[in-house]
Design a protein around this motif. Structure first.
Motif, PDB file in Angstrom:
ATOM      1  N   GLN A  21       0.824  -1.198   0.000  1.00 43.15           N
ATOM      2  CA  GLN A  21       0.000   0.000   0.000  1.00 43.15           C
ATOM      3  C   GLN A  21       0.869   1.262   0.000  1.00 43.15           C
ATOM      4  O   GLN A  21       0.534   2.261  -0.645  1.00 43.15           O
ATOM      5  CB  GLN A  21      -0.938  -0.004   1.210  1.00 43.15           C
ATOM      6  N   ALA A 326     -12.840   2.723  -1.257  1.00 40.14           N
ATOM      7  CA  ALA A 326     -11.464   2.232  -1.327  1.00 40.14           C
ATOM      8  C   ALA A 326     -11.301   1.430  -2.608  1.00 40.14           C
ATOM      9  O   ALA A 326     -12.282   1.035  -3.244  1.00 40.14           O
ATOM     10  CB  ALA A 326     -11.134   1.367  -0.112  1.00 40.14           C
ATOM     11  N   ASN A 378      -5.871  -2.076   0.652  1.00 46.27           N
ATOM     12  CA  ASN A 378      -6.120  -0.839  -0.097  1.00 46.27           C
ATOM     13  C   ASN A 378      -7.194   0.041   0.536  1.00 46.27           C
ATOM     14  O   ASN A 378      -7.711   0.944  -0.118  1.00 46.27           O
ATOM     15  CB  ASN A 378      -6.506  -1.134  -1.553  1.00 46.27           C
ATOM     16  N   ALA A 379      -7.553  -0.217   1.788  1.00 45.82           N
ATOM     17  CA  ALA A 379      -8.552   0.603   2.488  1.00 45.82           C
ATOM     18  C   ALA A 379      -7.938   1.146   3.771  1.00 45.82           C
ATOM     19  O   ALA A 379      -7.348   0.397   4.552  1.00 45.82           O
ATOM     20  CB  ALA A 379      -9.804  -0.212   2.800  1.00 45.82           C
ATOM     21  N   ARG A 380      -8.092   2.432   3.981  1.00 44.88           N
ATOM     22  CA  ARG A 380      -7.527   3.044   5.177  1.00 44.88           C
ATOM     23  C   ARG A 380      -8.341   2.682   6.411  1.00 44.88           C
ATOM     24  O   ARG A 380      -9.557   2.540   6.356  1.00 44.88           O
ATOM     25  CB  ARG A 380      -7.510   4.565   5.035  1.00 44.88           C
ATOM     26  N   ALA A 405     -11.716   4.488   5.547  1.00 45.82           N
ATOM     27  CA  ALA A 405     -12.602   4.330   4.391  1.00 45.82           C
ATOM     28  C   ALA A 405     -14.029   4.078   4.868  1.00 45.82           C
ATOM     29  O   ALA A 405     -14.312   3.064   5.507  1.00 45.82           O
ATOM     30  CB  ALA A 405     -12.124   3.174   3.516  1.00 45.82           C
TER      31      ALA A 405
END
Length: 517
Positions: A21, A326, A378-380, A405
């Protein structure tokens, strides 16, 4: 001097140990020549090559090659790193990430999807290409996988014969039980899923006839039980008979008074013309929630999902119940509910894990426990899984990180998800038996599934659609709609509330049910 945004994002990912990431954040930089960006790309590339060495030593060649290739895109590799990359490419396949080890991953994915014939064909084709220099370890893995696929093929053929013989004898309910047991035991093989749909259509027709007979005889309880079974069958065979079941649901709801929870109330108040009074003036276009596949938003904040299999995916994915802002796949991860327990299962098979629980990568089905933290690739941020009420299977997910996200809704976004099993209790205070806290709620609001659909009922407050309405404390949930809840209190309680909280309990509080997407 401030660092570029992409560098700050990459540093945040690095603190979480998320190298891929961090690399992807730097690749998006609009200032590739900036000193801080160049230094960050160099640092992340070195860490990725270190990760590639560790993965290669443990035999995870495909994942090691993916990390090494990504590192080479970020910064010029050293001589040792270039040698490592070349060796990984040689083992995995001639100058390609799509070498034999990648084929093994593809075959394993097909096996779990029940595509046994394709697995056998792929293994035969790759093992026959001896000129590609396939490593002995890979040959052994392919041979084992091929044997498992052939064994599953034989088991599927045997079960199909038994299912068809049972169906020909007219025992359609028994045939349905056999095909469901086979799908659960052998996985979603193409032939079994096709047979399940065929048997399911016939079984649905029989169930619909049974529901009509029960309604005609006035046996409404039995009709509701059969309707619930039909809904379950319909969910497994891909929506066949959905319109017919909705019509039967409406007929059943029209024949019996609505009862919810333990209020003991009978039918809702009726207007002089004899028709039932609507929930509110803006609830007329709303549609009752009959199916557990329905998703809606409670009070602009809580995404309510009742399905036992919840899919989490990209913000534009129609297949996802929970759509995150995301870069996820369309169907990224599933959360499953079975016998009161919850499990998480990744749906993508990448070198980087699709989901982590408490920082640990999840490759297969894993049980969730209270206060587990879920992170999606890939997601905060991390979503917290919680079971707020002891003994209740209804769970909640919430995002604690302000920069995390969120769920993307039709109107706005949400940081809270309810996984509604059978009953959801909303209260104004965080009580031991409350799943959700709704500020300013004048009493208690409960959503509960019944054979006829999802219903609401209240405690210590009533819904009033207009000033002269005496109020009702129960009714079906319709989307979109709005409840105008007003406190039921004595004069002493009203005075006490006003003195303690300065709140006018005579003023109604609006609670909304809105479409999610």
């Amino acid at each position: 001097m401030l660092k570029p945004t992409e560098v700050l994002e990459a540093l945040q990912w690095l603190r979480q140990g998320r190298l891929r990431q961090a690399a992807e954040a730097l690749q998006k930089s609009t200032q590739p020549q900036h000193r801080d960006v160049v230094q960050a790309r160099h640092d992340v590339a070195r860490k990725l090559f270190e990760s590639a060495r560790r993965l290669a030593a443990s035999g995870e060649i495909s994942a090691a090659l993916a990390d090494a290739l990504l590192a080479a895109e970020l910064a010029q590799p050293t001589a040792d790193e270039a040698a490592l990359l070349g060796e990984l490419q040689r083992i995995a396949g001639p100058a390609s990430t799509q070498g034999p080890w990648h084929v093994l991953e593809q075959a394993e994915q097909w096996f779990h999807e029940g595509r046994y014939a394709e697995v056998v064909d792929l293994c035969n084709r790759i093992m026959a290409e001896s000129g590609r220099g396939i490593p002995p370890a890979l040959q052994q893995e392919l041979a084992v996988l091929k044997a498992r696929a052939e064994s599953s093929q034989r088991a599927v053929a045997k079960d199909l014969q038994r299912i068809r013989e049972t169906a020909r004898s007219g025992e359609i309910e028994q045939a349905w039980a056999v095909v469901c047991e086979a799908v659960e035991r052998l996985g979603p093989a193409d032939e079994l899923k096709s047979e399940q749909r065929r048997i399911g259509r016939k079984y649905l027709e029989a169930l619909c006839r049974s529901i009509e007979e029960h309604i005609a005889r006035g046996n409404l309880t039995a009709a509701g039980t059969v309707l619930r079974r039909a809904r379950h069958v319909e969910s497994l065979v891909g929506g066949v008979g959905d319109a017919k079941l909705d019509a039967l649901q409406e007929r059943l709801a029209a024949h019996r008074p609505h009862r919810c929870g333990s209020t003991g109330a009978t039918a809702p108040p009726r207007q002089p013309g004899g028709t039932a009074k609507p929930q509110s003036s803006d609830a007329a276009p709303g549609r009752p929630v009959f199916s557990r596949h329905s998703v809606f938003v409670l009070q602009h904040r809580w995404l309510v999902v009742s399905d036992d299999c919840v899919t989490i995916g990209h913000r534009t994915s129609p297949a996802a119940h929970v759509r995150l802002a995301a870069r996820l796949t369309r169907a990224h991860t599933q959360i499953l509910r079975h016998e009161g327990h919850y499990y998480v299962q990744p749906l993508v098979h990448d070198p980087s894990p699709a989901v982590r629980v408490n920082g640990e990568p999840v490759r297969r089905l894993r049980r969730l426990r209270h206060r587990d933290r879920l992170e999606f690739s890939n997601a905060r941020g991390a979503w917290v899984f919680a079971l707020p009420v002891d003994g209740s299977p209804t769970a909640v997910l919430f995002m604690q990180d302000p920069s995390g996200a969120n769920v993307v809704l039709r109107h706005g976004s949400s940081r809270h998800v309810v996984l509604l099993a059978d009953r959801l209790v909303c209260d104004r205070e965080n009580r031991p038996d409350a799943h959700v806290v709704l500020d300013q709620l004048p009493g208690r609001l409960v959503l509960q599934w019944q054979p006829e659909g999802l219903f609401w009922h209240t405690d210590r407050c009533v819904h009033r659609s207009h000033e002269d309405d005496p109020g009702t404390d129960h009714g079906p949930v319709t989307v979109p709609s709005r409840l105008n809840l007003q406190r039921q209190a004595s004069e002493f309680e009203w005075l006490q509330e006003a003195l303690q909280h300065g709140q006018d309990i005579e003023r109604p509080v609006s609670i909304s049910f809105e479409p999610a997407y």
